[in-house]
Write an enzyme that holds these catalytic residues in place. Sequence first.
Site: not given
Lengths: 205, 205
Positions: B14-16
Amino acid sequence: MTPPKTIDFWFDFSSPYGYFMSEKIDAVARRHGRDVRWRPFLLGVVYKEIGSRPLTEVPLKGEYTRRDLLRTARFLDLPFALPSPFPVATQHAARCFYWLQADDEALARRFAHAAYRAYFVEGRDISQQVEVVSIAAALEVDGAALSAALGDAPVKERLRAASAEAIAAGVFGSPYVIIDGEPFWGVDRLPQIEAWLAERSAAGR
Amino acid sequence: MTPPKTIDFWFDFSSPYGYFMSEKIDAVARRHGRDVRWRPFLLGVVYKEIGSRPLTEVPLKGEYTRRDLLRTARFLDLPFALPSPFPVATQHAARCFYWLQADDEALARRFAHAAYRAYFVEGRDISQQVEVVSIAAALEVDGAALSAALGDAPVKERLRAASAEAIAAGVFGSPYVIIDGEPFWGVDRLPQIEAWLAERSAAGR
């Protein structure tokens, strides 16, 4: 031709990444025909507002930050030693900057460089008024006049206003660079700042 | 000649900034004769441990981060759209990765790329098991076997162990790259990773 728009460089004198940026931002701006407005503020005032704290006080991030600072200094080819105490209060240094700036922008900037280097290269405790006066005196500033000015209400008010303006501009860390409304946080954004300026100056031609 | 030492690439799906790093790290490592060990973990577990929270939930930093993500994607020449909902739970994606990895490292990595792109380019909600299964099925993974595996205790345990190992290794964010013990946090450390690898490979020759 319109005059080149100024870049805002917000920083706290106790911010090591701010020190790194202070050694780089003028040359980057100059390459793209821009001037830099140096704007010291008190990061503590901002942290209080947004409920943040120095990186070195966050678990795990403290040890990482110490390593990252040494590596980043080497990467940017800058002299650096993490000072002790760290961080420190920087109201004397910031007030001195604004007091000098009222008469002589170039002198204020020379003082900013000297204060940053005194703290992050020589390890001098710039939270002490006597150190700030000594740093300025080496630039031929009148020490007695400066000492008196640092306690003056208008000089204090100038710094209070700058910190409030920083909050109003959305500044939440140091260094923080704003170019035509676009914010860049951290010295690691230097390549993006360079790309942004190149794009804007190409568009303006 | 000793075999090339592996680089650890820790990330949350979920980490851009983790997505950005996932598109760059293999090529950087390859240029210096290194392999990368991809290690998804749950950032939420780490945040709980150190009392942190997603950048987008911190006052002022949220709006900045949204701008910085779009600008960074452009700077790195990567397709990107901030998905909604964001952030999301990523245990299904991470468990799928480790389940695939047990048999086929290359397939696990293709899945990781596909999952990241599904979320950060196409906006598909990878917190949903059905999406994860559909992404894997497009890589010719048996959907029924995967669905069953995602609920298996050993698969869950593998991810729990990975997150615990991340904490033990000092990982406090995503992406987090560790090279011979030296930690690099954030995709903005790519130039320093490159310089570090160049220096180490020069020293090793």
